[in-house]
Design a protein around this motif. Structure first.
Motif, PDB file in Angstrom:
ATOM      1  N   SER A  70       0.815  -1.221   0.000  1.00  0.00           N
ATOM      2  CA  SER A  70       0.000   0.000   0.000  1.00  0.00           C
ATOM      3  C   SER A  70       0.842   1.261   0.000  1.00  0.00           C
ATOM      4  O   SER A  70       0.307   2.354  -0.191  1.00  0.00           O
ATOM      5  CB  SER A  70      -0.894   0.035   1.245  1.00  0.00           C
ATOM      6  OG  SER A  70      -1.706  -1.104   1.316  1.00  0.00           O
ATOM      7  N   SER A  96      -1.889  -3.300  -5.577  1.00  0.00           N
ATOM      8  CA  SER A  96      -2.083  -2.318  -4.516  1.00  0.00           C
ATOM      9  C   SER A  96      -3.531  -1.875  -4.444  1.00  0.00           C
ATOM     10  O   SER A  96      -4.276  -1.960  -5.432  1.00  0.00           O
ATOM     11  CB  SER A  96      -1.177  -1.106  -4.747  1.00  0.00           C
ATOM     12  OG  SER A  96      -1.260  -0.221  -3.643  1.00  0.00           O
ATOM     13  N   ALA A 133      -3.540   3.661  -5.807  1.00  0.00           N
ATOM     14  CA  ALA A 133      -2.976   3.918  -7.136  1.00  0.00           C
ATOM     15  C   ALA A 133      -1.645   4.658  -7.055  1.00  0.00           C
ATOM     16  O   ALA A 133      -0.793   4.525  -7.937  1.00  0.00           O
ATOM     17  CB  ALA A 133      -3.974   4.717  -7.970  1.00  0.00           C
ATOM     18  N   LEU A 180       4.124   0.456  -6.613  1.00  0.00           N
ATOM     19  CA  LEU A 180       3.713   0.221  -8.007  1.00  0.00           C
ATOM     20  C   LEU A 180       4.742   0.778  -8.982  1.00  0.00           C
ATOM     21  O   LEU A 180       5.065   0.146  -9.990  1.00  0.00           O
ATOM     22  CB  LEU A 180       2.340   0.845  -8.270  1.00  0.00           C
ATOM     23  CG  LEU A 180       1.157   0.180  -7.569  1.00  0.00           C
ATOM     24  CD1 LEU A 180      -0.120   1.010  -7.789  1.00  0.00           C
ATOM     25  CD2 LEU A 180       0.952  -1.249  -8.068  1.00  0.00           C
ATOM     26  N   THR A 230       1.817  -4.857 -12.893  1.00  0.00           N
ATOM     27  CA  THR A 230       1.188  -4.238 -11.718  1.00  0.00           C
ATOM     28  C   THR A 230      -0.324  -4.191 -11.899  1.00  0.00           C
ATOM     29  O   THR A 230      -0.834  -4.185 -13.023  1.00  0.00           O
ATOM     30  CB  THR A 230       1.682  -2.799 -11.497  1.00  0.00           C
ATOM     31  OG1 THR A 230       1.318  -2.013 -12.625  1.00  0.00           O
ATOM     32  CG2 THR A 230       3.176  -2.745 -11.282  1.00  0.00           C
ATOM     33  N   SER A 262      -3.658  -2.059  -9.805  1.00  0.00           N
ATOM     34  CA  SER A 262      -4.137  -1.221  -8.715  1.00  0.00           C
ATOM     35  C   SER A 262      -5.654  -1.182  -8.795  1.00  0.00           C
ATOM     36  O   SER A 262      -6.216  -0.832  -9.834  1.00  0.00           O
ATOM     37  CB  SER A 262      -3.511   0.162  -8.873  1.00  0.00           C
ATOM     38  OG  SER A 262      -4.357   1.145  -8.383  1.00  0.00           O
TER      39      SER A 262
END
Ligand code: GRF
Length: 215
Positions: free
Chosen positions: A12, A39, A42, A47, A57, A59
């Motif tokens: 996070s 995550s 964003a 990331l 990745t 998000s």
């Protein structure tokens, strides 16, 4: 040799633990392949670190889901789809739905900045100072439905010095986290550390946390 362990990570925040894992892999110390970094934020630095390393990745925003379980099912579904053998929570700051977590029993680990079972949850450095502890530390544990409550497999310790602030402890402990997490994943990758209804190390049920020297 078989194929490398496939690792996904959720984070996070800034992602320094993820960066330590990537550095360990790049230096040849950690034989893993990263399948995904996910995550709930964003803007998470993790990331950007993953993208710069060429790791896929994802998000997702909790706001886009009706319930916690829906969000967790979506994000953990992406992790499963990536083909990960192991899920690493590296500074992932959300409580995960119990049913979603249970599907990962024995295949998900978390790094937590305290000597568990002391100080589950948030503000661990402040709570350590408030308690007057002379020692602090970090733990890596298998993830269960209980927040920061799964079996602890390894710990690193640091002394608390007179005058230490929360920031001092966080900074010194992070150095240890960056050694501990790659070491635990390395032990899983080599087959020394596994799960058979509970953690097993070198074929024996683990009854106390390992230290860095044993890994
Ligand atoms: C670490 O201290 C981790 O133990 C805690 O949050 C912090 C994350 O740091 N859960 P980073 O995002 O890996 O830099």
């Amino acid at each position: 040799m078989g194929r490398p362990l496939r690792v996904a990570a959720l984070a996070s925040g800034r992602g320094s633990n993820l960066a330590a894992l990537i550095a360990a892999r790049d230096s040849g110390r950690l034989p893993v392949e990263f399948t995904l970094v996910g995550s709930d934020k964003a803007q998470a630095g993790a990331l950007a670190i993953a993208a710069a390393a060429g790791i896929p990745t994802v998000s997702l925003s909790p706001k886009d889901y009706a319930t916690r379980a829906d969000f967790d099912a979506a994000l953990f579904g992406r992790v499963a789809d990536s083909g990960a053998d192991l899920l690493v929570l590296a500074g992932y700051m959300r409580i995960v739905d119990a049913a979603v977590v249970s599907a990962w029993e024995g295949r998900a680990i978390n790094v937590h900045p305290s000597l568990l079972p002391k100080y589950r949850g948030l503000h661990t450095h402040r709570r350590c100072l408030d308690a007057g502890d002379t020692e602090h530390g970090a733990s890596v544990h298998f993830v269960t439905a209980e927040l920061d409550g799964g079996p602890v497999v390894a710990q690193a310790r640091i002394p608390v010095h007179a005058g230490d602030t929360e920031a001092d402890l966080a900074e010194r402990l992070l150095i240890e986290e960056h050694k501990l997490l790659p070491a635990v994943i390395g032990a899983i990758a080599s087959g020394r550390l596994g799960w058979a209804g509970g953690p097993v190390f070198d074929g024996v049920a683990l009854d106390r946390p390992l230290d860095l020297a044993s890994l």
